[in-house]
Design a protein around this motif. Sequence first.
Motif, PDB file in Angstrom:
ATOM      1  N   ALA A   1     -45.458   7.132  35.695  1.00 38.98           N
ATOM      2  CA  ALA A   1     -46.509   6.541  34.850  1.00 38.98           C
ATOM      3  C   ALA A   1     -46.030   5.206  34.295  1.00 38.98           C
ATOM      4  O   ALA A   1     -46.759   4.209  34.318  1.00 38.98           O
TER       5      ALA A   1
ATOM      6  N   ARG B   1     -46.023   2.622  37.075  1.00 40.45           N
ATOM      7  CA  ARG B   1     -47.366   2.122  37.400  1.00 40.45           C
ATOM      8  C   ARG B   1     -47.807   1.073  36.383  1.00 40.45           C
ATOM      9  O   ARG B   1     -48.370   0.043  36.751  1.00 40.45           O
TER      10      ARG B   1
ATOM     11  N   ASP C   1     -48.088  -3.323  37.018  1.00 39.24           N
ATOM     12  CA  ASP C   1     -49.328  -4.077  36.814  1.00 39.24           C
ATOM     13  C   ASP C   1     -49.014  -5.291  35.939  1.00 39.24           C
ATOM     14  O   ASP C   1     -48.490  -5.160  34.837  1.00 39.24           O
TER      15      ASP C   1
ATOM     16  N   ASP D   1     -56.147  -2.379  33.439  1.00 40.33           N
ATOM     17  CA  ASP D   1     -56.983  -1.605  34.366  1.00 40.33           C
ATOM     18  C   ASP D   1     -57.322  -0.256  33.725  1.00 40.33           C
ATOM     19  O   ASP D   1     -56.458   0.413  33.176  1.00 40.33           O
ATOM     20  N   VAL D   2     -58.587   0.139  33.813  1.00 40.01           N
ATOM     21  CA  VAL D   2     -59.051   1.369  33.178  1.00 40.01           C
ATOM     22  C   VAL D   2     -58.269   2.593  33.666  1.00 40.01           C
ATOM     23  O   VAL D   2     -58.065   3.550  32.931  1.00 40.01           O
ATOM     24  N   ARG D   3     -57.791   2.557  34.916  1.00 42.05           N
ATOM     25  CA  ARG D   3     -57.021   3.687  35.450  1.00 42.05           C
ATOM     26  C   ARG D   3     -55.634   3.796  34.817  1.00 42.05           C
ATOM     27  O   ARG D   3     -54.990   4.829  34.902  1.00 42.05           O
ATOM     28  N   LEU D   4     -55.180   2.732  34.180  1.00 39.08           N
ATOM     29  CA  LEU D   4     -53.848   2.726  33.565  1.00 39.08           C
ATOM     30  C   LEU D   4     -53.893   2.911  32.054  1.00 39.08           C
ATOM     31  O   LEU D   4     -52.844   2.998  31.413  1.00 39.08           O
TER      32      LEU D   4
ATOM     33  N   ASP E   1     -51.858   5.936  30.387  1.00 33.91           N
ATOM     34  CA  ASP E   1     -50.408   5.733  30.468  1.00 33.91           C
ATOM     35  C   ASP E   1     -49.980   4.530  29.627  1.00 33.91           C
ATOM     36  O   ASP E   1     -48.951   4.561  28.956  1.00 33.91           O
TER      37      ASP E   1
END
Length: 196
Positions: free
Chosen positions: A5, A8, A12, A133-136, A139
């Motif tokens: 996590a 990632r 970014d 990013d919304v996916r991150l 985390d």
Amino acid sequence: MAGSAAGRVLRDRNAGLYLAAVVVTGFGTSAMWLTAGIWVKSLTGSDSLAALAVFAMWLPSLAGPALGALADRVRRKPLLIRANLTMAGLLTVLLAVDSAERIWILFAVLVLYGVSGVVMDAAETALVAHTVDVRLLGDFNGLRMIAAEGMKLLAPLTGAGLYARFGGGAVALLDAASFALAAGVCALLRVSEPAR
């Protein structure tokens, strides 16, 4: 799992830069938070005034909703850059605090420090949605909390040690450098933020 996590988030560009800015400013702020009271106590000998130094920093949070509304009226990235640069310059004024007669300068700077902290917190929180990013986000927010709390453990000891060795001016310069660095990091963020 936690390592992946963190990896990632750090891979970014925007999330990594944003996290770096949080760590840098958190370090400087936590160092100054403890040192301000020590500084006041050593110059005045007063425990009450030392406690008021910390209170001066947190007093503006009582006006948090009004101050935070400023972040809703302007673009957040330029606001953060300007606020960080302003604080970097303002903290250098503390080099003049060398006696009890000039302690008022420290209190004035601490109140303005608190004001900028409230405004920057609101701007940072709002800017995350346009930066990471919304996916991150999950985390990222976890790492941001870990970093912020970690700075509260490490930085006060560093600030107190620096104060004991070189005096309050050295801690003020360290904090000023942290704000200047944070402004530079914020300038590197790629943000599509609507005009306000």
